[in-house]
Each structure stands twice: as structure tokens, then as C-alpha cells.
Design an enzyme around this catalytic site. Structure first.
Site, PDB file in Angstrom:
ATOM      1  N   ARG A 290      83.960  14.837  99.548  1.00 24.07           N
ATOM      2  CA  ARG A 290      82.824  14.039  99.069  1.00 24.07           C
ATOM      3  C   ARG A 290      81.870  14.882  98.225  1.00 24.07           C
ATOM      4  O   ARG A 290      81.251  14.372  97.287  1.00 24.07           O
ATOM      5  CB  ARG A 290      82.097  13.423 100.273  1.00 24.07           C
ATOM      6  CG  ARG A 290      82.902  12.283 100.925  1.00 24.07           C
ATOM      7  CD  ARG A 290      82.424  12.015 102.337  1.00 24.07           C
ATOM      8  NE  ARG A 290      83.032  10.849 102.961  1.00 24.07           N
ATOM      9  CZ  ARG A 290      84.261  10.796 103.486  1.00 24.07           C
ATOM     10  NH1 ARG A 290      85.054  11.854 103.429  1.00 24.07           N
ATOM     11  NH2 ARG A 290      84.704   9.677 104.056  1.00 24.07           N
TER      12      ARG A 290
ATOM     13  N   ARG B 120     101.871   9.407 113.631  1.00 21.16           N
ATOM     14  CA  ARG B 120     101.519  10.496 114.566  1.00 21.16           C
ATOM     15  C   ARG B 120     101.886  10.187 116.014  1.00 21.16           C
ATOM     16  O   ARG B 120     102.117  11.112 116.797  1.00 21.16           O
ATOM     17  CB  ARG B 120     100.020  10.832 114.436  1.00 21.16           C
ATOM     18  CG  ARG B 120      99.742  11.582 113.146  1.00 21.16           C
ATOM     19  CD  ARG B 120      98.303  11.977 112.970  1.00 21.16           C
ATOM     20  NE  ARG B 120      98.197  12.934 111.870  1.00 21.16           N
ATOM     21  CZ  ARG B 120      97.063  13.236 111.224  1.00 21.16           C
ATOM     22  NH1 ARG B 120      95.942  12.660 111.584  1.00 21.16           N
ATOM     23  NH2 ARG B 120      97.077  14.111 110.256  1.00 21.16           N
TER      24      ARG B 120
ATOM     25  N   ARG C 186      98.458  18.320 111.086  1.00 26.23           N
ATOM     26  CA  ARG C 186      97.963  18.246 112.470  1.00 26.23           C
ATOM     27  C   ARG C 186      99.110  18.199 113.480  1.00 26.23           C
ATOM     28  O   ARG C 186      98.960  18.650 114.617  1.00 26.23           O
ATOM     29  CB  ARG C 186      97.004  17.067 112.643  1.00 26.23           C
ATOM     30  CG  ARG C 186      95.790  17.176 111.713  1.00 26.23           C
ATOM     31  CD  ARG C 186      94.586  16.405 112.155  1.00 26.23           C
ATOM     32  NE  ARG C 186      93.673  16.240 111.041  1.00 26.23           N
ATOM     33  CZ  ARG C 186      92.815  17.168 110.596  1.00 26.23           C
ATOM     34  NH1 ARG C 186      92.736  18.344 111.191  1.00 26.23           N
ATOM     35  NH2 ARG C 186      92.031  16.932 109.565  1.00 26.23           N
TER      36      ARG C 186
ATOM     37  N   ASP D  42      91.645  11.799 114.187  1.00 27.52           N
ATOM     38  CA  ASP D  42      92.534  12.891 113.771  1.00 27.52           C
ATOM     39  C   ASP D  42      92.872  13.842 114.918  1.00 27.52           C
ATOM     40  O   ASP D  42      93.683  14.758 114.743  1.00 27.52           O
ATOM     41  CB  ASP D  42      91.889  13.683 112.632  1.00 27.52           C
ATOM     42  CG  ASP D  42      91.820  12.861 111.351  1.00 27.52           C
ATOM     43  OD1 ASP D  42      92.649  11.955 111.187  1.00 27.52           O
ATOM     44  OD2 ASP D  42      90.927  13.123 110.532  1.00 27.52           O
TER      45      ASP D  42
ATOM     46  N   LYS E 261      98.997   7.627 109.243  1.00 23.44           N
ATOM     47  CA  LYS E 261      98.364   8.872 108.784  1.00 23.44           C
ATOM     48  C   LYS E 261      99.398   9.670 107.977  1.00 23.44           C
ATOM     49  O   LYS E 261     100.372   9.108 107.486  1.00 23.44           O
ATOM     50  CB  LYS E 261      97.834   9.659 109.987  1.00 23.44           C
ATOM     51  CG  LYS E 261      96.712   8.955 110.719  1.00 23.44           C
ATOM     52  CD  LYS E 261      95.480   8.874 109.852  1.00 23.44           C
ATOM     53  CE  LYS E 261      94.364   8.089 110.516  1.00 23.44           C
ATOM     54  NZ  LYS E 261      93.237   7.888 109.616  1.00 23.44           N
TER      55      LYS E 261
ATOM     56  N   ARG F 196     102.340   6.125 102.065  1.00 19.08           N
ATOM     57  CA  ARG F 196     101.200   5.558 102.799  1.00 19.08           C
ATOM     58  C   ARG F 196     100.620   4.333 102.074  1.00 19.08           C
ATOM     59  O   ARG F 196     100.701   4.226 100.860  1.00 19.08           O
ATOM     60  CB  ARG F 196     100.126   6.635 103.009  1.00 19.08           C
ATOM     61  CG  ARG F 196     100.646   7.751 103.892  1.00 19.08           C
ATOM     62  CD  ARG F 196      99.621   8.853 104.099  1.00 19.08           C
ATOM     63  NE  ARG F 196      98.484   8.402 104.874  1.00 19.08           N
ATOM     64  CZ  ARG F 196      97.402   9.146 105.109  1.00 19.08           C
ATOM     65  NH1 ARG F 196      97.335  10.370 104.602  1.00 19.08           N
ATOM     66  NH2 ARG F 196      96.418   8.686 105.833  1.00 19.08           N
TER      67      ARG F 196
ATOM     68  N   GLY G 292      95.386  11.603 101.683  1.00 19.54           N
ATOM     69  CA  GLY G 292      94.973  10.201 101.668  1.00 19.54           C
ATOM     70  C   GLY G 292      93.493  10.078 101.348  1.00 19.54           C
ATOM     71  O   GLY G 292      93.066   9.185 100.613  1.00 19.54           O
TER      72      GLY G 292
ATOM     73  N   SER H 263      88.331   2.292 108.860  1.00 19.28           N
ATOM     74  CA  SER H 263      88.718   3.346 107.918  1.00 19.28           C
ATOM     75  C   SER H 263      87.531   3.792 107.070  1.00 19.28           C
ATOM     76  O   SER H 263      87.003   3.031 106.255  1.00 19.28           O
ATOM     77  CB  SER H 263      89.840   2.846 107.000  1.00 19.28           C
ATOM     78  OG  SER H 263      90.001   3.766 105.931  1.00 19.28           O
TER      79      SER H 263
HETATM   80  C1  S3P Z   1      88.757  10.494 106.556  1.00 24.56           C
HETATM   81  C2  S3P Z   1      88.914   9.323 107.235  1.00 24.56           C
HETATM   82  C3  S3P Z   1      89.968   9.108 108.241  1.00 24.56           C
HETATM   83  C4  S3P Z   1      90.633  10.410 108.680  1.00 24.56           C
HETATM   84  C5  S3P Z   1      90.915  11.310 107.504  1.00 24.56           C
HETATM   85  C6  S3P Z   1      89.620  11.664 106.790  1.00 24.56           C
HETATM   86  C7  S3P Z   1      87.653  10.606 105.573  1.00 24.56           C
HETATM   87  O1  S3P Z   1      90.976   8.279 107.697  1.00 24.56           O
HETATM   88  O2  S3P Z   1      91.831  10.138 109.371  1.00 24.56           O
HETATM   89  O3  S3P Z   1      91.531  12.511 107.935  1.00 24.56           O
HETATM   90  O4  S3P Z   1      87.307  11.736 105.158  1.00 24.56           O
HETATM   91  O5  S3P Z   1      87.105   9.566 105.195  1.00 24.56           O
HETATM   92  P1  S3P Z   1      90.856   6.676 107.637  1.00 24.56           P
HETATM   93  O6  S3P Z   1      89.783   6.347 106.689  1.00 24.56           O
HETATM   94  O7  S3P Z   1      92.189   6.184 107.159  1.00 24.56           O
HETATM   95  O8  S3P Z   1      90.573   6.237 109.016  1.00 24.56           O
END
Ligand code: S3P
Length: 450
Positions: free
Chosen positions: A33, A358, A403, A327, A354, A129, A101, A174
Site C-alpha cells: 500500500r 491451504r 506460508r 494467513d 490463497k 486464483r 494476489g 477480503s
Molecule cells: C491481504 C489480504 C488478505 C491476506 C493477504 C494480504 C492484504 O487476503 O490473505 O495475504 O494485504 O489486503 P484477502 O483480501 O483475499 O482476504
């Protein structure tokens, strides 16, 4: 270690006490971010403690491709000269987000309301994904997306030239989807509203406020209602990235299960939307304390001290806690293996989409190491054998998932026999210093199959 490269088999042998200090890298969510928001301001954002894992490096490269000047000054210090909200240039190359992701979904949101076209791809894990969860709400702004069957990458997005603000209820818990919609809302005139029934990590909301956006969060009976006013002038920031609670989980959990251990993990971000694992471990009887609690850069931070915990017991993890530790379930299942009794984890179907499935990856590997694991679509249980009783001895598939690889290596530290993973390469996506850091504490990690 590259997740695109030759597999790196690794083995973790049973070890003596883990002791000392574990300085884990910067938070992955906040690092992504910081780069993206820095790219969305005119002027220089300075970032200290950026995670220099491959996932974040791929986001840095992407921000350059969209026109920002991103500079590595060494020692985790980076700067971003941004282009402003709506100022992204059209990249002249495919954006490769590697294994991430978070990277791809947040960047899709950030470019979705600019009149540019970009094509995204990733590694075999990321290209499997689901992306419709992001492109569906982006379509409401006027963004078009064309990808492979099932909404998979590679995928091309044509940004909305005349975006309209949206109101969107996130259908799955999410933070990535929430953040993609908020980033897209930045360049839409008027108010974009995102509603989440279950609270997910709130770094995007906190950071948007820090960068000067008008954003409000209300707790209502529908859940959290986040309202963002579009087309703000964001102000560059100085960001100190706290250390990652999701990476801290590995040395903490290792210390709890290796007899005689006493490990200090300083400066860990303990935002309540991220700290569910630590609450759970304490409920299981972990000797885990928070020292020197403080606030840094708007995030709660503490030093964690974890000591060997001889009387761990299996518990039922409340499903409403899932988002705050999503996570951490793989490494929790390792701790659960050394507890007495069953640990029950419900409300976790997101674990199936994920970097790998997992639940399946851990269930198969734990069974191969002598544990009993049951699973359903959105739940699983691990029956603990108690300290000293976990056989180990198997080689586990890490499925391009950092992980999963780290969790099985932690298992090997306290099992009767060594535990191997077929590929430790993906660890570099989030925790590039995992090997030296754990070895310094006393772990026996080698790059070979046992
Ligand atoms: C994250 C959100 C989570 C997490 C990922 C990091 C983020 O995923 O599993 O490792 O930085 O916004 P989801 O948004 O799919 O829940």
C-alpha cells in the site's frame, strides 16, 4: 530464492532451544500500500522498513511501469515520486505480479478508473486464483476486463474513462477486494461506499486517511460502512512500516513448540484486524507476552516474547476471528499438532483460494507426518499428539506457497524426525531472511531433502 526458478528443497531437523531476538521484515500489506499510495500522490513519499520480498518488489516494478519514480536507497529505505490520482501512464509492458494476489488486486483497483489499458499476469499459483471478485466491482465503475476462463490471469483491464462512484457490499471477507474498490474510488467523482459484513485488515482505510483523503468508517448493523470522497489531492507521507505480524508468527510458533525456547520478536504491528493468531495462541495456553506496547505510525506495536509452552491444549477457534488471522492458519495447525486434544477451525473457506488451497496443502502434509486431520469445505480439525509425540519424517509439497513451506519447516523443528519441503523458494516472496533468522535462533535448516 525465486518462485519462478529451480525448486529449492529444504529440510528442517529437530533442534534444541530457540533463543535470542528475531527481527522480522516489514509488513507485506503495508509495504504494497505504501508503494501504491506513494505512486498516487504528486511529490515524494519516503518509506522506511519496506519489506524487500519478491511480492513487494514486483509491486515496486509495476509502479514504475505506471509512471512513478521508485528508488531503493538501501537498508529498507525507499522513495516514491508519484504521478497523482488519475495520473497513471499506460504501461508498455505486461505487469507481472509474480506470486502476489495482494499486488495484482490492489494495482488493478488503482488503475481501473484511469483511461489506460494494462495486462496483468503472474506465476502458476497467481494465474490460478480468482480475479472476478475484483473485476466484478470494478465493472461498476465502468472498467472492462478480459481474462481467461473463470476470471483467471493473464487478464487485460481497460480503465474507465468516465468513472462513476459505486456502492459495493463485499461478498467475501477480503481486504484485497475492499482495497481495490477504494483505490478505484479515488479517481471517481463523488462518494464511493464499500460495505463489509466482517471486518478485514484496515490498513487501506488508515493509510488513505494518513495521505489526506476524506474517508469515514461507520459500524452499522450491516457491518462496516466505508465512505471515500473521490478525486482528492493526496499528500506524500513519511512511512515507517511496522514489522509483519504474519512473519512474526513463524519464530513465535517455533518457540512455543521447541522445548526450552525463549524468543523476543520486537516491533510487531498488532493492529486488531491482524492479531487474531496471538489471541488464539494465548487461549491454547501459550506463554506469549506483549512487552513495550506503543503506537508507531498510527498502528499499535509491541515486542512479543514467546517461550516454550509445555501445556498447549486444542481449542475451537471462533469463526468470527478468521479474517484477523487468515494467513496464520497453516502455522496454527502446526502448533495444534503439539497441543493436547483437537483444534477446530471453522469459517475458513477463503483458505482454499490463497497462494494454494491451504487446507488441503496442510492436511496432506500433516497426515504424511503422522497427524490426524479432518476437513470440510470451510472447516478443518487437527488432533494434537502433545509435545514430543509428533513423528515427522515426511517431505511436503509447498505448492508455490511461502506460508505452507515455512509452516512445515517449523513442524520439523519439534518433530521426532526431520521434515522436508520440495521447494523453499517461495519463502522469498514474504520473508526473504527466514533461513538466516531461524538459524540464528538455533534452528537446523539445510537446503536439501533429508
Ligand atoms: C491481504 C489480504 C488478505 C491476506 C493477504 C494480504 C492484504 O487476503 O490473505 O495475504 O494485504 O489486503 P484477502 O483480501 O483475499 O482476504
Amino acid at each position: 530464492m525465486s518462485s519462478h526458478g529451480t525448486p529449492i528443497p529444504m529440510t528442517s531437523r529437530p533442534c534444541g532451544p530457540l533463543t535470542g531476538e528475531a527481527r522480522v521484515p516489514g509488513d507485506k500489506s503495508i509495504s504494497h500500500r505504501s508503494l501504491i499510495l506513494g505512486a498516487l500522490c504528486v511529490g515524494e513519499t519516503q518509506i522506511a522498513g519496506l519489506l524487500e520480498g519478491q511480492d513487494v518488489l514486483d509491486t515496486a516494478k509495476a509502479m514504475r511501469a505506471f509512471g512513478a519514480e521508485v528508488t531503493d536507497h538501501g537498508g529498507g529505505n525507499w522513495s516514491v515520486h508519484g504521478v497523482g490520482v488519475g495520473g497513471f501512464a499506460e504501461p508498455d509492458q505486461v505487469i507481472d505480479c509474480g506470486n502476489s494476489g495482494t499486488g495484482v488486486r490492489l494495482i488493478m483497483g488503482a488503475m481501473a478508473t484511469s483511461p489506460i489499458t494494462a495486462t496483468f499476469t503472474g506465476d502458476a499459483s497467481l494465474n490460478g486464483r480468482p480475479m472476478a471478485r475484483v473485476t466484478d466491482p470494478l465493472a461498476l465503475f465502468g472498467t472492462q476486463a478480459v481474462g481467461r476462463a473463470g476470471g483467471r490471469l493473464p487478464m487485460t483491464l481497460v480503465g474507465a474513462a468516465d468513472p462513476v462512484p459505486v456502492e459495493y457490499t463485499v461478498p467475501v471477507p477480503s481486504a484485497q477486494v475492499k482495497s481495490a474498490v477504494l483505490f478505484a474510488g479515488l479517481n471517481a467523482p463523488g462518494k464511493t461506499v464499500v460495505i463489509e459484513a466482517e471486518a478485514t485488515r484496515d490498513h487501506t482505510e488508515r493509510m488513505l486517511e494518513g495521505f489526506g483523503a476524506e474517508i469515514t468508517v461507520e459500524e452499522t448493523d450491516k457491518g462496516r460502512v466505508i465512505t471515500l470522497t473521490g478525486q482528492p489531492e493526496l499528500t506524500p507521507q513519511k512511512i515507517d512500516v511496522p514489522r509483519d505480524p504474519s512473519s512474526a508468527a513463524f519464530p513465535v510458533c517455533a518457540a512455543l513448540i521447541v522445548p526450552g525456547s525463549d524468543v523476543l520478536v520486537p516491533g510487531i504491528g498488532l493492529n486488531p484486524t491482524r492479531a487474531g493468531l496471538y489471541t488464539t495462541l494465548r487461549e491454547m495456553g501459550a506463554d506469549l507476552t506483549y512487552e513495550n506496547e506503543r503506537t508507531e505510525g498510527g498502528e499499535p506495536v509491541a515486542d512479543l516474547r514467546a517461550r516454550f509452552s509445555p501445556d498447549l491444549k486444542g481449542i475451537e477457534v471462533p469463526p468470527e476471528r478468521a479474517a484477523s488471522m487468515i494467513d496464520e492458519y497453516p502455522v496454527l495447525s502446526v502448533v495444534a499438532s503439539f497441543a493436547d486434544g483437537q483444534t477446530v477451525m471453522r469459517g475458513v473457506k477463503e483458505l482454499r483460494v490463497k497462494e494454494s488451497d491451504r487446507i488441503d496443502a496442510m492436511a496432506v502434509g500433516l497426515r504424511a507426518n503422522g497427524l490426524t486431520v479432518d476437513e470440510g469445505p470451510d472447516w478443518w480439525t487437527v488432533t494434537g499428539l502433545g509435545h514430543g509425540n509428533v513423528p515427522g519424517g515426511a517431505t511436503c509439497a509447498s505448492h508455490l506457497d511461502h506460508r505452507i513451506a515455512m509452516s512445515f519447516l517449523i513442524l520439523g523443528m519439534a518433530a521426532q524426525k526431520p521434515v522436508s519441503v520440495d521447494d523453499g523458494g517461495p519463502i522469498a516472496t514474504s520473508f526473504p531472511i527466514f533461513e538466516p533468522l531461524m538459524s540464528n535462533l538455533g534452528a537446523h535448516l539445510v537446503r536439501a531433502n533429508a
